[in-house]
Design a protein around this motif. Structure first.
Motif, PDB file in Angstrom:
ATOM      1  N   TYR A  67      19.205   3.219 -34.748  1.00 39.81           N
ATOM      2  CA  TYR A  67      19.458   4.404 -35.562  1.00 39.81           C
ATOM      3  C   TYR A  67      19.765   5.561 -34.616  1.00 39.81           C
ATOM      4  O   TYR A  67      19.202   5.650 -33.527  1.00 39.81           O
ATOM      5  CB  TYR A  67      18.259   4.724 -36.458  1.00 39.81           C
ATOM      6  N   PHE A  68      20.669   6.431 -35.011  1.00 36.59           N
ATOM      7  CA  PHE A  68      21.087   7.536 -34.170  1.00 36.59           C
ATOM      8  C   PHE A  68      21.372   8.752 -35.033  1.00 36.59           C
ATOM      9  O   PHE A  68      21.499   8.646 -36.243  1.00 36.59           O
ATOM     10  CB  PHE A  68      22.338   7.163 -33.361  1.00 36.59           C
ATOM     11  N   VAL A  69      21.490   9.919 -34.400  1.00 37.43           N
ATOM     12  CA  VAL A  69      21.838  11.138 -35.126  1.00 37.43           C
ATOM     13  C   VAL A  69      23.092  11.742 -34.509  1.00 37.43           C
ATOM     14  O   VAL A  69      23.349  11.594 -33.321  1.00 37.43           O
ATOM     15  CB  VAL A  69      20.697  12.186 -35.112  1.00 37.43           C
ATOM     16  N   HIS A  70      23.878  12.374 -35.357  1.00 37.69           N
ATOM     17  CA  HIS A  70      25.042  13.131 -34.898  1.00 37.69           C
ATOM     18  C   HIS A  70      24.601  14.585 -34.809  1.00 37.69           C
ATOM     19  O   HIS A  70      24.209  15.173 -35.813  1.00 37.69           O
ATOM     20  CB  HIS A  70      26.190  13.049 -35.920  1.00 37.69           C
ATOM     21  N   THR A  71      24.661  15.178 -33.617  1.00 38.71           N
ATOM     22  CA  THR A  71      24.265  16.573 -33.488  1.00 38.71           C
ATOM     23  C   THR A  71      25.423  17.479 -33.106  1.00 38.71           C
ATOM     24  O   THR A  71      25.443  18.639 -33.470  1.00 38.71           O
ATOM     25  CB  THR A  71      23.136  16.731 -32.459  1.00 38.71           C
ATOM     26  N   GLU A  72      26.399  16.948 -32.351  1.00 36.87           N
ATOM     27  CA  GLU A  72      27.543  17.751 -31.953  1.00 36.87           C
ATOM     28  C   GLU A  72      28.754  16.870 -31.700  1.00 36.87           C
ATOM     29  O   GLU A  72      28.625  15.667 -31.507  1.00 36.87           O
ATOM     30  CB  GLU A  72      27.232  18.596 -30.712  1.00 36.87           C
ATOM     31  N   ALA A  73      29.929  17.504 -31.712  1.00 35.86           N
ATOM     32  CA  ALA A  73      31.190  16.800 -31.456  1.00 35.86           C
ATOM     33  C   ALA A  73      32.135  17.760 -30.747  1.00 35.86           C
ATOM     34  O   ALA A  73      32.032  18.977 -30.898  1.00 35.86           O
ATOM     35  CB  ALA A  73      31.802  16.316 -32.772  1.00 35.86           C
ATOM     36  N   SER A  74      33.080  17.194 -29.984  1.00 35.45           N
ATOM     37  CA  SER A  74      34.028  18.031 -29.244  1.00 35.45           C
ATOM     38  C   SER A  74      35.276  18.356 -30.048  1.00 35.45           C
ATOM     39  O   SER A  74      36.049  19.222 -29.675  1.00 35.45           O
ATOM     40  CB  SER A  74      34.432  17.341 -27.941  1.00 35.45           C
ATOM     41  N   ASP A  75      35.472  17.670 -31.155  1.00 37.78           N
ATOM     42  CA  ASP A  75      36.666  17.841 -31.984  1.00 37.78           C
ATOM     43  C   ASP A  75      36.263  18.445 -33.333  1.00 37.78           C
ATOM     44  O   ASP A  75      35.337  17.951 -33.988  1.00 37.78           O
ATOM     45  CB  ASP A  75      37.334  16.474 -32.172  1.00 37.78           C
ATOM     46  N   ALA A  76      36.978  19.490 -33.753  1.00 38.29           N
ATOM     47  CA  ALA A  76      36.638  20.185 -35.001  1.00 38.29           C
ATOM     48  C   ALA A  76      36.726  19.266 -36.218  1.00 38.29           C
ATOM     49  O   ALA A  76      35.867  19.308 -37.102  1.00 38.29           O
ATOM     50  CB  ALA A  76      37.538  21.403 -35.191  1.00 38.29           C
ATOM     51  N   GLY A  77      37.760  18.424 -36.269  1.00 43.17           N
ATOM     52  CA  GLY A  77      37.910  17.507 -37.401  1.00 43.17           C
ATOM     53  C   GLY A  77      36.783  16.494 -37.473  1.00 43.17           C
ATOM     54  O   GLY A  77      36.272  16.184 -38.556  1.00 43.17           O
ATOM     55  N   ASN A 116      35.014  17.421 -21.830  1.00 39.28           N
ATOM     56  CA  ASN A 116      35.119  17.390 -20.371  1.00 39.28           C
ATOM     57  C   ASN A 116      34.048  16.539 -19.698  1.00 39.28           C
ATOM     58  O   ASN A 116      33.968  16.513 -18.475  1.00 39.28           O
ATOM     59  CB  ASN A 116      35.044  18.820 -19.818  1.00 39.28           C
ATOM     60  N   VAL A 117      33.221  15.849 -20.473  1.00 43.42           N
ATOM     61  CA  VAL A 117      32.173  14.996 -19.902  1.00 43.42           C
ATOM     62  C   VAL A 117      32.849  13.835 -19.176  1.00 43.42           C
ATOM     63  O   VAL A 117      33.756  13.193 -19.717  1.00 43.42           O
ATOM     64  CB  VAL A 117      31.226  14.486 -21.014  1.00 43.42           C
ATOM     65  N   PRO A 118      32.423  13.519 -17.945  1.00 41.68           N
ATOM     66  CA  PRO A 118      33.049  12.429 -17.182  1.00 41.68           C
ATOM     67  C   PRO A 118      32.899  11.074 -17.878  1.00 41.68           C
ATOM     68  O   PRO A 118      31.856  10.779 -18.473  1.00 41.68           O
ATOM     69  CB  PRO A 118      32.294  12.430 -15.851  1.00 41.68           C
ATOM     70  N   ASP A 119      33.925  10.248 -17.802  1.00 40.95           N
ATOM     71  CA  ASP A 119      33.935   8.930 -18.443  1.00 40.95           C
ATOM     72  C   ASP A 119      32.745   8.063 -18.032  1.00 40.95           C
ATOM     73  O   ASP A 119      32.234   7.294 -18.847  1.00 40.95           O
ATOM     74  CB  ASP A 119      35.231   8.179 -18.123  1.00 40.95           C
ATOM     75  N   GLU A 120      32.287   8.169 -16.783  1.00 42.19           N
ATOM     76  CA  GLU A 120      31.226   7.276 -16.303  1.00 42.19           C
ATOM     77  C   GLU A 120      29.871   7.521 -16.975  1.00 42.19           C
ATOM     78  O   GLU A 120      28.971   6.697 -16.860  1.00 42.19           O
ATOM     79  CB  GLU A 120      31.077   7.338 -14.775  1.00 42.19           C
ATOM     80  N   VAL A 121      29.712   8.614 -17.696  1.00 41.25           N
ATOM     81  CA  VAL A 121      28.441   8.846 -18.395  1.00 41.25           C
ATOM     82  C   VAL A 121      28.571   8.611 -19.901  1.00 41.25           C
ATOM     83  O   VAL A 121      27.619   8.836 -20.643  1.00 41.25           O
ATOM     84  CB  VAL A 121      27.873  10.258 -18.118  1.00 41.25           C
ATOM     85  N   LEU A 122      29.730   8.157 -20.352  1.00 35.30           N
ATOM     86  CA  LEU A 122      29.959   7.897 -21.774  1.00 35.30           C
ATOM     87  C   LEU A 122      29.704   6.438 -22.107  1.00 35.30           C
ATOM     88  O   LEU A 122      29.810   5.564 -21.248  1.00 35.30           O
ATOM     89  CB  LEU A 122      31.400   8.267 -22.152  1.00 35.30           C
ATOM     90  N   ALA A 123      29.394   6.173 -23.353  1.00 35.60           N
ATOM     91  CA  ALA A 123      29.212   4.805 -23.853  1.00 35.60           C
ATOM     92  C   ALA A 123      30.390   4.461 -24.756  1.00 35.60           C
ATOM     93  O   ALA A 123      31.071   5.350 -25.274  1.00 35.60           O
ATOM     94  CB  ALA A 123      27.910   4.707 -24.634  1.00 35.60           C
ATOM     95  N   ASN A 124      30.630   3.175 -24.933  1.00 33.76           N
ATOM     96  CA  ASN A 124      31.657   2.733 -25.872  1.00 33.76           C
ATOM     97  C   ASN A 124      31.093   2.785 -27.283  1.00 33.76           C
ATOM     98  O   ASN A 124      30.015   2.261 -27.551  1.00 33.76           O
ATOM     99  CB  ASN A 124      32.100   1.299 -25.564  1.00 33.76           C
ATOM    100  N   VAL A 125      31.813   3.446 -28.168  1.00 35.66           N
ATOM    101  CA  VAL A 125      31.427   3.532 -29.573  1.00 35.66           C
ATOM    102  C   VAL A 125      32.632   3.092 -30.390  1.00 35.66           C
ATOM    103  O   VAL A 125      33.748   3.536 -30.138  1.00 35.66           O
ATOM    104  CB  VAL A 125      31.027   4.979 -29.958  1.00 35.66           C
ATOM    105  N   TYR A 126      32.415   2.212 -31.346  1.00 42.78           N
ATOM    106  CA  TYR A 126      33.498   1.706 -32.178  1.00 42.78           C
ATOM    107  C   TYR A 126      33.307   2.191 -33.605  1.00 42.78           C
ATOM    108  O   TYR A 126      32.247   2.027 -34.186  1.00 42.78           O
ATOM    109  CB  TYR A 126      33.528   0.174 -32.128  1.00 42.78           C
ATOM    110  N   VAL A 127      34.335   2.788 -34.157  1.00 46.56           N
ATOM    111  CA  VAL A 127      34.332   3.260 -35.532  1.00 46.56           C
ATOM    112  C   VAL A 127      35.426   2.496 -36.254  1.00 46.56           C
ATOM    113  O   VAL A 127      36.575   2.505 -35.821  1.00 46.56           O
ATOM    114  CB  VAL A 127      34.592   4.784 -35.604  1.00 46.56           C
ATOM    115  N   PHE A 128      35.069   1.833 -37.353  1.00 50.19           N
ATOM    116  CA  PHE A 128      36.013   0.971 -38.052  1.00 50.19           C
ATOM    117  C   PHE A 128      36.796   1.727 -39.123  1.00 50.19           C
ATOM    118  O   PHE A 128      36.237   2.526 -39.869  1.00 50.19           O
ATOM    119  CB  PHE A 128      35.274  -0.217 -38.658  1.00 50.19           C
ATOM    120  N   THR A 129      38.089   1.476 -39.153  1.00 50.11           N
ATOM    121  CA  THR A 129      38.964   2.100 -40.151  1.00 50.11           C
ATOM    122  C   THR A 129      39.405   1.094 -41.212  1.00 50.11           C
ATOM    123  O   THR A 129      40.216   1.410 -42.070  1.00 50.11           O
ATOM    124  CB  THR A 129      40.207   2.720 -39.482  1.00 50.11           C
TER     125      THR A 129
END
Length: 100
Positions: free
Chosen positions: A43-53, A74-87
């Protein structure tokens, strides 16, 4: 006027005394989303996003404000995780209406 003030103070004391007592530190509640990581349900929470939409879509989906923080882009790629959102796929609770 003095009687009214005393009545208001007395009412506040009575109402405060009747309020449920909270033990421990103050708590905040956030709506959690369900996902899978390494084969386990999480389980996770959404608290912020970099894109207005995205922030607007997640705010509506979670019924809780998702703050716009453009600097997150601007967060470096090496500290990001892969997240998949299905369309597409099975109908579900994802941001586009699908879960898998």
């Amino acid at each position: 006027m003095k009687k009214l003030s005393l009545f208001i103070i007395a009412a506040m004391v009575v109402l405060t005394a009747c309020a449920p007592k909270q033990s421990g530190p103050a708590k905040a509640e956030l709506p959690a989303g369900k996902a899978y990581a390494e084969g386990k349900e999480i389980y996770f929470v959404h608290t912020e996003a970099s894109d207005a939409g995205v922030a607007e879509k997640l705010t509506g989906m979670m019924k809780s404000p998702v703050i716009l923080v453009p600097a997150l882009a601007n967060v470096p790629d090496e500290v990001l995780a892969n997240v998949y959102v299905f369309t597409n796929g099975l109908a579900g609770s994802g941001p586009f209406g699908f879960s898998t």
